[in-house]
Design a protein around this motif. Sequence first.
Motif, mmCIF file in Angstrom:
data_model
loop_
_atom_site.group_PDB
_atom_site.id
_atom_site.type_symbol
_atom_site.label_atom_id
_atom_site.label_comp_id
_atom_site.label_asym_id
_atom_site.label_seq_id
_atom_site.Cartn_x
_atom_site.Cartn_y
_atom_site.Cartn_z
ATOM 1 N N VAL A 16 43.466 38.942 38.965
ATOM 2 C CA VAL A 16 43.405 40.160 39.783
ATOM 3 C C VAL A 16 44.339 41.219 39.202
ATOM 4 N N GLY A 17 45.526 40.813 38.767
ATOM 5 C CA GLY A 17 46.464 41.752 38.145
ATOM 6 C C GLY A 17 45.885 42.367 36.876
ATOM 7 N N GLY A 18 45.194 41.564 36.061
ATOM 8 C CA GLY A 18 44.564 42.070 34.844
ATOM 9 C C GLY A 18 43.473 43.086 35.144
ATOM 10 N N ILE A 19 42.694 42.834 36.176
ATOM 11 C CA ILE A 19 41.643 43.779 36.565
ATOM 12 C C ILE A 19 42.267 45.086 37.049
ATOM 13 N N ALA A 20 43.284 44.985 37.882
ATOM 14 C CA ALA A 20 43.945 46.199 38.390
ATOM 15 C C ALA A 20 44.578 46.985 37.239
ATOM 16 N N GLU A 27 42.427 51.862 26.978
ATOM 17 C CA GLU A 27 41.914 50.748 26.191
ATOM 18 C C GLU A 27 41.872 49.506 27.073
ATOM 19 N N ARG A 28 40.871 48.686 26.856
ATOM 20 C CA ARG A 28 40.724 47.479 27.669
ATOM 21 C C ARG A 28 40.466 46.271 26.779
ATOM 22 N N PHE A 29 41.269 46.135 25.734
ATOM 23 C CA PHE A 29 41.038 45.054 24.785
ATOM 24 C C PHE A 29 41.181 43.677 25.410
ATOM 25 N N CYS A 31 41.853 42.889 28.781
ATOM 26 C CA CYS A 31 41.752 42.817 30.245
ATOM 27 C C CYS A 31 40.334 42.432 30.634
ATOM 28 N N TRP A 32 40.239 41.528 31.577
ATOM 29 C CA TRP A 32 38.933 41.136 32.088
ATOM 30 C C TRP A 32 38.562 42.149 33.155
ATOM 31 N N ALA A 33 37.663 43.037 32.799
ATOM 32 C CA ALA A 33 37.228 44.069 33.735
ATOM 33 C C ALA A 33 35.825 44.500 33.339
ATOM 34 N N PRO A 34 35.061 44.984 34.289
ATOM 35 C CA PRO A 34 33.694 45.397 33.965
ATOM 36 C C PRO A 34 33.674 46.597 33.022
ATOM 37 N N TYR A 35 32.703 46.592 32.111
ATOM 38 C CA TYR A 35 32.497 47.736 31.230
ATOM 39 C C TYR A 35 31.629 48.717 31.994
ATOM 40 N N ASP A 36 32.245 49.715 32.570
ATOM 41 C CA ASP A 36 31.512 50.629 33.445
ATOM 42 C C ASP A 36 31.242 51.980 32.806
ATOM 43 N N SER A 37 31.373 52.071 31.485
ATOM 44 C CA SER A 37 31.045 53.323 30.820
ATOM 45 C C SER A 37 30.246 53.022 29.557
#
Length: 113
Positions: A16-20, A27-29, A31-37
């Motif tokens: 959760v911390g990584g997503i936030a 840059e999101r190298f 971090c587990w987060a959705p690619y929204d662009s």
Amino acid sequence: MKTRFFFGIIFLLLQVGGIAYARFVPERFFCWAPYDSHTLFETLVTIDGKTLTQQEAEARYKYKMRGWEQRSIDNVFSLISQYEDTYGKDDNAKVTVKYSTNGHPEKEWTYKR
């Protein structure tokens, strides 16, 4: 049993911390987060007055220099900047990236040393 539960909770909190964290950095190298662009881009590289072909630019940066980038366009900017600040620092390269993210008006990014 409590130790495994504790480590499980810690693991989930780190996720959760990584997503936030990823929501607030360009840059999101790692971090587990959705690619929204989604960005359509083209890179123009000039060295000492000679414009490189797309194949030469891709060989220089070891990455595609035209097309769709499904991650943050800042990843491409970072890749170019890192190369030019190290291996290409004596090449006097002028790098321009023309891009449009999620169908918005086209923007231009220029590598500045």
